[in-house]
Design a protein around this motif. Structure first.
Motif, PDB file in Angstrom:
ATOM      1  N   LEU A 123     -25.988  48.959  28.804  1.00  0.00           N
ATOM      2  CA  LEU A 123     -25.177  49.824  29.662  1.00  0.00           C
ATOM      3  C   LEU A 123     -25.415  49.534  31.136  1.00  0.00           C
ATOM      4  O   LEU A 123     -24.483  49.576  31.947  1.00  0.00           O
ATOM      5  CB  LEU A 123     -25.460  51.295  29.357  1.00  0.00           C
ATOM      6  CG  LEU A 123     -24.973  51.800  28.005  1.00  0.00           C
ATOM      7  CD1 LEU A 123     -25.396  53.243  27.787  1.00  0.00           C
ATOM      8  CD2 LEU A 123     -23.470  51.649  27.881  1.00  0.00           C
ATOM      9  N   VAL A 124     -26.663  49.239  31.499  1.00  0.00           N
ATOM     10  CA  VAL A 124     -26.965  48.878  32.890  1.00  0.00           C
ATOM     11  C   VAL A 124     -26.222  47.593  33.260  1.00  0.00           C
ATOM     12  O   VAL A 124     -25.604  47.494  34.330  1.00  0.00           O
ATOM     13  CB  VAL A 124     -28.488  48.734  33.107  1.00  0.00           C
ATOM     14  CG1 VAL A 124     -28.796  48.048  34.420  1.00  0.00           C
ATOM     15  CG2 VAL A 124     -29.163  50.095  33.042  1.00  0.00           C
ATOM     16  N   LEU A 131     -23.504  46.368  31.808  1.00  0.00           N
ATOM     17  CA  LEU A 131     -22.081  46.671  31.805  1.00  0.00           C
ATOM     18  C   LEU A 131     -21.665  47.355  33.101  1.00  0.00           C
ATOM     19  O   LEU A 131     -20.669  46.983  33.729  1.00  0.00           O
ATOM     20  CB  LEU A 131     -21.742  47.554  30.598  1.00  0.00           C
ATOM     21  CG  LEU A 131     -20.314  48.088  30.527  1.00  0.00           C
ATOM     22  CD1 LEU A 131     -19.373  46.967  30.104  1.00  0.00           C
ATOM     23  CD2 LEU A 131     -20.234  49.249  29.565  1.00  0.00           C
ATOM     24  N   THR A 132     -22.434  48.357  33.507  1.00  0.00           N
ATOM     25  CA  THR A 132     -22.115  49.095  34.729  1.00  0.00           C
ATOM     26  C   THR A 132     -22.219  48.189  35.955  1.00  0.00           C
ATOM     27  O   THR A 132     -21.360  48.227  36.836  1.00  0.00           O
ATOM     28  CB  THR A 132     -23.056  50.309  34.874  1.00  0.00           C
ATOM     29  OG1 THR A 132     -22.908  51.137  33.722  1.00  0.00           O
ATOM     30  CG2 THR A 132     -22.737  51.115  36.112  1.00  0.00           C
ATOM     31  N   THR A 133     -23.251  47.366  35.991  1.00  0.00           N
ATOM     32  CA  THR A 133     -23.430  46.443  37.117  1.00  0.00           C
ATOM     33  C   THR A 133     -22.261  45.477  37.213  1.00  0.00           C
ATOM     34  O   THR A 133     -21.693  45.274  38.292  1.00  0.00           O
ATOM     35  CB  THR A 133     -24.755  45.669  36.968  1.00  0.00           C
ATOM     36  OG1 THR A 133     -25.827  46.612  36.910  1.00  0.00           O
ATOM     37  CG2 THR A 133     -24.977  44.718  38.131  1.00  0.00           C
ATOM     38  N   SER A 190     -19.277  45.842  36.003  1.00  0.00           N
ATOM     39  CA  SER A 190     -18.064  46.581  36.318  1.00  0.00           C
ATOM     40  C   SER A 190     -17.985  46.887  37.819  1.00  0.00           C
ATOM     41  O   SER A 190     -16.925  46.721  38.439  1.00  0.00           O
ATOM     42  CB  SER A 190     -18.017  47.881  35.509  1.00  0.00           C
ATOM     43  OG  SER A 190     -16.798  48.546  35.709  1.00  0.00           O
ATOM     44  N   ILE A 191     -19.087  47.303  38.397  1.00  0.00           N
ATOM     45  CA  ILE A 191     -19.116  47.599  39.834  1.00  0.00           C
ATOM     46  C   ILE A 191     -18.901  46.325  40.649  1.00  0.00           C
ATOM     47  O   ILE A 191     -18.131  46.309  41.610  1.00  0.00           O
ATOM     48  CB  ILE A 191     -20.434  48.289  40.223  1.00  0.00           C
ATOM     49  CG1 ILE A 191     -20.473  49.701  39.627  1.00  0.00           C
ATOM     50  CG2 ILE A 191     -20.608  48.340  41.745  1.00  0.00           C
ATOM     51  CD1 ILE A 191     -21.827  50.371  39.725  1.00  0.00           C
ATOM     52  N   GLU A 209     -12.835  45.813  37.709  1.00  0.00           N
ATOM     53  CA  GLU A 209     -13.647  46.784  36.972  1.00  0.00           C
ATOM     54  C   GLU A 209     -13.422  46.589  35.481  1.00  0.00           C
ATOM     55  O   GLU A 209     -12.316  46.279  35.042  1.00  0.00           O
ATOM     56  CB  GLU A 209     -13.224  48.192  37.391  1.00  0.00           C
ATOM     57  CG  GLU A 209     -13.911  49.294  36.649  1.00  0.00           C
ATOM     58  CD  GLU A 209     -13.464  50.668  37.119  1.00  0.00           C
ATOM     59  OE1 GLU A 209     -14.013  51.644  36.596  1.00  0.00           O
ATOM     60  OE2 GLU A 209     -12.596  50.760  37.984  1.00  0.00           O
ATOM     61  N   SER A 234     -15.408  51.151  30.762  1.00  0.00           N
ATOM     62  CA  SER A 234     -16.867  51.167  30.955  1.00  0.00           C
ATOM     63  C   SER A 234     -17.414  52.590  30.987  1.00  0.00           C
ATOM     64  O   SER A 234     -18.521  52.847  30.532  1.00  0.00           O
ATOM     65  CB  SER A 234     -17.266  50.399  32.209  1.00  0.00           C
ATOM     66  OG  SER A 234     -16.734  51.006  33.372  1.00  0.00           O
ATOM     67  N   TYR A 235     -16.615  53.521  31.521  1.00  0.00           N
ATOM     68  CA  TYR A 235     -17.071  54.919  31.551  1.00  0.00           C
ATOM     69  C   TYR A 235     -17.199  55.476  30.139  1.00  0.00           C
ATOM     70  O   TYR A 235     -18.139  56.217  29.837  1.00  0.00           O
ATOM     71  CB  TYR A 235     -16.106  55.798  32.358  1.00  0.00           C
ATOM     72  CG  TYR A 235     -16.071  55.450  33.821  1.00  0.00           C
ATOM     73  CD1 TYR A 235     -17.153  55.773  34.648  1.00  0.00           C
ATOM     74  CD2 TYR A 235     -14.991  54.806  34.387  1.00  0.00           C
ATOM     75  CE1 TYR A 235     -17.134  55.458  35.992  1.00  0.00           C
ATOM     76  CE2 TYR A 235     -14.959  54.484  35.732  1.00  0.00           C
ATOM     77  CZ  TYR A 235     -16.034  54.811  36.527  1.00  0.00           C
ATOM     78  OH  TYR A 235     -16.020  54.505  37.854  1.00  0.00           O
ATOM     79  N   THR A 279     -20.259  53.946  28.538  1.00  0.00           N
ATOM     80  CA  THR A 279     -21.468  54.510  29.143  1.00  0.00           C
ATOM     81  C   THR A 279     -21.725  55.917  28.622  1.00  0.00           C
ATOM     82  O   THR A 279     -22.855  56.261  28.273  1.00  0.00           O
ATOM     83  CB  THR A 279     -21.353  54.510  30.677  1.00  0.00           C
ATOM     84  OG1 THR A 279     -21.172  53.165  31.121  1.00  0.00           O
ATOM     85  CG2 THR A 279     -22.583  55.103  31.326  1.00  0.00           C
ATOM     86  N   GLU A 280     -20.682  56.709  28.552  1.00  0.00           N
ATOM     87  CA  GLU A 280     -20.817  58.080  28.061  1.00  0.00           C
ATOM     88  C   GLU A 280     -21.345  58.112  26.626  1.00  0.00           C
ATOM     89  O   GLU A 280     -22.292  58.829  26.311  1.00  0.00           O
ATOM     90  CB  GLU A 280     -19.459  58.777  28.143  1.00  0.00           C
ATOM     91  CG  GLU A 280     -19.481  60.234  27.755  1.00  0.00           C
ATOM     92  CD  GLU A 280     -18.118  60.881  27.903  1.00  0.00           C
ATOM     93  OE1 GLU A 280     -18.083  62.098  28.137  1.00  0.00           O
ATOM     94  OE2 GLU A 280     -17.088  60.189  27.769  1.00  0.00           O
TER      95      GLU A 280
END
Length: 185
Positions: free
Chosen positions: A23-24, A26-28, A30-31, A59, A63-64, A67-68
């Motif tokens: 998830l880290v 993926l978020t990185t 995506s940002i 993005e 991803s949200y 992550t959720e």
């Protein structure tokens, strides 16, 4: 039983940790994609702007949602190891002055309370999953069924429930016999 619960709690934590690492990442990504896309659009009709926009970096859709679902699973995945090793937050300002036997029985009492709460939450989570299986609701962007996220969390919550019930039994046995069964937190 002790070794099985220990193994389950550790395995659950490892899987939860791997999910968090994913998830880290993926978020990185995506940002970074979103920011590169903004820079490309901000540069306008320049060669660099056109190149960044043409790269297709943006993005990561959904991803949200991932992550959720992943964080919910990870929370339940970490409960067992925290429970097994007695690492939940405690405040022992008043209990530090009590005799050892009284502290053992107090710990046993709170282990039973926590086990009941974890089993209750797990059952409610299972009922929620059943509801989402029945209504077929999906996520907005990725369109994966919501019950999938619930199923992952229910699996981790089941391990948390087994661990909590075992730890409650172990703490009661420790209080009754004075012999340590679980590692001290």
């Amino acid at each position: 039983m002790h070794r099985l619960v220990k193994w389950l709690s550790r395995a659950s934590a490892i899987v939860g940790g791997v999910v968090l690492l994913i998830l880290v990442a993926l978020t990185t990504l995506s940002i970074l994609g979103r920011e590169i896309s903004k820079i490309g659009h901000g540069l306008g009709d320049t060669w660099l702007g056109n190149m960044l926009v043409a790269s297709g970096l943006d993005e990561i859709k959904g991803s949200y949602e991932l992550t959720e679902a992943g964080v919910a699973f990870a929370i339940f995945a970490f409960f067992p190891v925290c429970q097994f090793y007695g690492q939940h937050a405690t405040v022992d300002v008043f209990t530090s002055a009590l005799p050892r036997r009284a502290v053992s029985w107090l710990r046993a009492f709170w282990e039973v309370v926590l086990a009941v709460v974890i089993v209750f939450i797990s059952l409610r989570l299972y009922e929620g999953m059943q509801r989402y299986i029945g209504n077929g609701e999906t996520t907005l962007f990725l369109q994966f069924p919501l019950w999938w996220a619930y199923a992952a969390s229910v699996g981790a919550a089941f391990i948390a429930s087994v661990t909590a019930v075992y730890c409650a039994w172990a703490r009661i046995s420790e209080a009754a016999t004075g012999r340590a069964i679980l590692p001290e937190g």
